[in-house]
Design a protein around this motif. Sequence first.
Motif, PDB file in Angstrom:
ATOM      1  N   ALA A  47       0.824  -1.209   0.000  1.00 15.84           N
ATOM      2  CA  ALA A  47       0.000   0.000   0.000  1.00 15.84           C
ATOM      3  C   ALA A  47       0.853   1.252   0.000  1.00 15.84           C
ATOM      4  CB  ALA A  47      -0.918  -0.002   1.222  1.00 15.84           C
ATOM      5  N   PHE A  48       2.058   1.180   0.564  1.00 18.55           N
ATOM      6  CA  PHE A  48       2.946   2.341   0.573  1.00 18.55           C
ATOM      7  C   PHE A  48       3.584   2.575  -0.786  1.00 18.55           C
ATOM      8  CE2 PHE A  48       3.047   0.721   4.971  1.00 18.55           C
ATOM      9  CZ  PHE A  48       2.551   1.837   5.622  1.00 18.55           C
ATOM     10  N   ALA A  96      13.029   8.598   5.141  1.00 15.28           N
ATOM     11  CA  ALA A  96      13.176   7.442   6.030  1.00 15.28           C
ATOM     12  C   ALA A  96      12.166   6.350   5.680  1.00 15.28           C
ATOM     13  CB  ALA A  96      13.016   7.875   7.492  1.00 15.28           C
ATOM     14  N   LEU A  97      10.960   6.744   5.259  1.00 11.87           N
ATOM     15  CA  LEU A  97       9.953   5.762   4.861  1.00 11.87           C
ATOM     16  C   LEU A  97      10.416   4.983   3.633  1.00 11.87           C
ATOM     17  CD1 LEU A  97       7.069   4.573   5.101  1.00 11.87           C
ATOM     18  CD2 LEU A  97       6.290   6.460   3.655  1.00 11.87           C
ATOM     19  N   VAL A 119      12.766  -0.093   1.232  1.00  8.61           N
ATOM     20  CA  VAL A 119      13.821  -0.859   0.564  1.00  8.61           C
ATOM     21  C   VAL A 119      14.324  -1.968   1.479  1.00  8.61           C
ATOM     22  CG1 VAL A 119      16.159  -0.722  -0.380  1.00  8.61           C
ATOM     23  CG2 VAL A 119      14.496   1.049  -0.928  1.00  8.61           C
ATOM     24  N   ARG A 120      14.499  -1.648   2.758  1.00 14.43           N
ATOM     25  CA  ARG A 120      14.940  -2.661   3.715  1.00 14.43           C
ATOM     26  C   ARG A 120      13.892  -3.760   3.894  1.00 14.43           C
ATOM     27  NH1 ARG A 120      16.005  -0.277   9.149  1.00 14.43           N
ATOM     28  NH2 ARG A 120      16.737  -2.401   9.544  1.00 14.43           N
ATOM     29  N   PHE A 121      12.632  -3.401   3.753  1.00 15.81           N
ATOM     30  CA  PHE A 121      11.565  -4.387   3.893  1.00 15.81           C
ATOM     31  C   PHE A 121      11.595  -5.390   2.747  1.00 15.81           C
ATOM     32  CE2 PHE A 121       7.262  -5.937   3.158  1.00 15.81           C
ATOM     33  CZ  PHE A 121       6.852  -6.298   4.430  1.00 15.81           C
ATOM     34  N   ARG A 152       6.277   4.996  10.951  1.00 17.02           N
ATOM     35  CA  ARG A 152       6.981   6.044  10.202  1.00 17.02           C
ATOM     36  C   ARG A 152       6.012   6.798   9.299  1.00 17.02           C
ATOM     37  NH1 ARG A 152      12.247   7.043  11.101  1.00 17.02           N
ATOM     38  NH2 ARG A 152      12.930   4.934  10.591  1.00 17.02           N
ATOM     39  N   TYR A 153       5.160   6.046   8.631  1.00 19.13           N
ATOM     40  CA  TYR A 153       4.183   6.681   7.741  1.00 19.13           C
ATOM     41  C   TYR A 153       3.232   7.576   8.533  1.00 19.13           C
ATOM     42  CZ  TYR A 153       0.365   7.198   4.430  1.00 19.13           C
ATOM     43  OH  TYR A 153      -0.603   7.720   3.625  1.00 19.13           O
TER      44      TYR A 153
END
Length: 388
Positions: A37-38, A99-100, A105-107, A233-234
């Motif tokens: 969704a992000f 940061a989001l 990317v890390r996710f 964060r979002y």
Amino acid sequence: MTATVETPVNAADLQEYRAYLQRGETRLSTLHRVAGAFLGGAGLLTLLPVLFRDTFSELFSELLFLPYPSFPPASAPQRWLMMFPVAVSLVLPLWALYALLRDLVRFYFTSHHFGAQYPGVSYPRFILSGIRVSDKSLSDPEPIRQARQELGVTELLVPVSAAARQRLLREAHLIGECRGLEVTSNMTVVQNKLREFMFKYTASVQRTLAQESAKMEASLARHNLLLRVLVLRYAKAFLLTILTTGITITTLVFLDLAAPARRVELVGDAAAEVVPGTVLWLGVLGVYAAWCPVAAFVVRRPVAWIYQELDDRNRSFRTPQSLLQFEVVTLASVAFASILTTASLCWFVLESQSLAATWPALVAGVALLGVTLVYVGRNIASGLRRDR
């Protein structure tokens, strides 16, 4: 590499492993849909209204240089003091957005080590690995082995074009795989080596059901932790963006009332105030004086909401460590912005000819500064405190 001693698994345990893997795949796909969704566009686009058109360039220009009776002189130190809270109100949402994207990317990706024989060699790959049929779990693995050798299967992994195979081979060499192999080598050898590299490249290794279940447990835990950070964060970024948009529009309204071409009546060559300049400038200062405590408050809300169902005595409002740096920097920046805004307010009030009329604004500004500093100090101390 030390050989792994495999323990025989009975049929009942195999069935339990299969049932767990089915549940795990469903849960993992749910986590990825939430994260998706992000990336779908709507989530990220709601964080970008501060970049639309020339809003902030217009705001900076008018705060510094807009001429108007009773305003501080153009480019005066009082006006420069106001640049810090304005800049902070813009930078904080953009930093949260950065940061989001970093956490997204890390996710989705991980740095993968391709083997103990090449220590230190790593390459980013998608966090979801491929799944292969484990030969050892089959009573007769020969049919699947023969099927893997079919040309149609191989061509799905190894390009037919020599140029495409060369690019794939260069990528394999980059991470220490397929050493000594050239595209001009025996075609069958090249295809087999590149096919195995592609399986390894996507972490599509043969695992037993027990190994696959252990990997699923770790993967679910990792995704759950990272998704928690993404959502918080979002939420912080979205709240700060809404607040920034609101104060920017309000400030532009005050400055628009002072724009000579629109709101000032011309009398000969002189400009007469339609709205007293003192009121307009105090309004601008008041907007950012009020923004400081509100920004400090909203950046803590996502964490505080989580604890609302707990008893007051058990509420610690501890921010996860992955979000603590952003929160502490935000609180410190807001505190400094509040100090500068109040300093500019005091300066303007003391230089104003109507001191009695502006005195309530000074008292309100100092009160907001006190509230901001107390709230910020308490929350920074709470976030940095270590329980013994």
